[in-house]
Design an enzyme around this catalytic site. Sequence first.
Site, PDB file in Angstrom:
ATOM      1  N   GLU A  67       0.812  -1.216   0.000  1.00 13.33           N
ATOM      2  CA  GLU A  67       0.000   0.000   0.000  1.00 13.33           C
ATOM      3  C   GLU A  67       0.846   1.266   0.000  1.00 13.33           C
ATOM      4  OE1 GLU A  67      -3.725   2.201   2.214  1.00 13.33           O
ATOM      5  OE2 GLU A  67      -2.813   0.463   3.180  1.00 13.33           O
ATOM      6  N   ASP A  82      -0.774  -5.141   2.890  1.00 11.23           N
ATOM      7  CA  ASP A  82      -1.404  -3.977   3.515  1.00 11.23           C
ATOM      8  C   ASP A  82      -0.961  -3.998   4.977  1.00 11.23           C
ATOM      9  OD1 ASP A  82      -2.933  -1.897   4.432  1.00 11.23           O
ATOM     10  OD2 ASP A  82      -4.754  -2.519   3.388  1.00 11.23           O
ATOM     11  N   ILE A  84      -1.400  -2.053   7.601  1.00 10.09           N
ATOM     12  CA  ILE A  84      -2.510  -1.880   8.530  1.00 10.09           C
ATOM     13  C   ILE A  84      -3.763  -1.645   7.694  1.00 10.09           C
ATOM     14  CG2 ILE A  84      -3.517  -0.588  10.442  1.00 10.09           C
ATOM     15  CD1 ILE A  84      -0.772   0.219  11.339  1.00 10.09           C
ATOM     16  N   ASP A  85      -4.579  -2.656   7.585  1.00 11.34           N
ATOM     17  CA  ASP A  85      -5.863  -2.501   6.907  1.00 11.34           C
ATOM     18  C   ASP A  85      -6.884  -2.102   7.972  1.00 11.34           C
ATOM     19  OD1 ASP A  85      -7.630  -2.671   4.640  1.00 11.34           O
ATOM     20  OD2 ASP A  85      -8.515  -4.399   5.643  1.00 11.34           O
ATOM     21  N   THR A  87      -6.686   1.622   8.959  1.00 13.39           N
ATOM     22  CA  THR A  87      -5.844   2.630   9.610  1.00 13.39           C
ATOM     23  C   THR A  87      -6.655   3.554  10.511  1.00 13.39           C
ATOM     24  OG1 THR A  87      -4.196   2.587   7.839  1.00 13.39           O
ATOM     25  CG2 THR A  87      -4.270   4.564   9.193  1.00 13.39           C
ATOM     26  N   ASP A 210      -5.995  -4.476  -0.266  1.00  8.39           N
ATOM     27  CA  ASP A 210      -7.046  -4.537   0.747  1.00  8.39           C
ATOM     28  C   ASP A 210      -7.662  -5.929   0.863  1.00  8.39           C
ATOM     29  OD1 ASP A 210      -7.084  -1.694   1.391  1.00  8.39           O
ATOM     30  OD2 ASP A 210      -8.108  -1.383  -0.522  1.00  8.39           O
TER      31      ASP A 210
END
Length: 256
Positions: A67, A82, A84-85, A87, A210
């Site tokens: 990302e 990702d 931190i999916d 955030t 994602d």
Amino acid sequence: MTIDPRYQFAIDVVGRCGNFLLSHEEMREDVRAKKENDYVTVADKTVEKMLMDAIAERFPYDSFFAEESGKRGCGGDRWIIDPIDGTVNFMTGFPCYTISVAFERDGRLLFGIVSVPRQNLLFRAYEGDGAFLNDRRLIPGTDHALGRGLVLLVPPHRRHPELDGYLEVERKFYDVFSDVRSIGSAAFSLCCVAAGWCQAYYERFLNLYDVAAGVIIARQAGGKASWIENADGSLDILAGSEAGYEASMGVLDGKF
């Protein structure tokens, strides 16, 4: 069957990154806006670097799609990350943020791992080997009546002009399912489908990082998951149990 050694390696690395986040949650206070209603914290960048550095040291010829860093390398073995999916969940203290890592070979998803650190949940799946939540194998459940089930629907929080159309679709889902939730992480939403906690999940305007890990987890658990690509390259994702998926397709196709 032969399991790629990257799979266990990824499980270990994701676990270490989850522990790091739990002990460094103060990083959520260092926030920058990438664009309207789209944020990044120093933790996102730190975890992504931890993942990519560890992978590159062990598998130096693999490529990446992450990302924050974008695409790196051009090999057929590619990691989709990702860090931190969810955030906004992380930076506000809401406990439904995840670390999401998938691996594809020549365009085919081979495995996926989704960690939910604050809830001590680790979802994982390998193509042909099924899906697991921690040490428990996820098996297809028996669909109960759709009118008693949950569907996860996510408003277009980064595209507010699309909200009116979304609300029209959401109203139609209420004619089929009992209730609606939105938890703020595409990866976790797909894992909720895999675990049988909801019967369907639908969201628009996402990116591959994602959903890649969650998609293979949902499929390997016996669910259905697919996406369509929009003209701008974003993805619309639909997943569910067999009955939940088909009913959701009916809603989106205007049959309900």
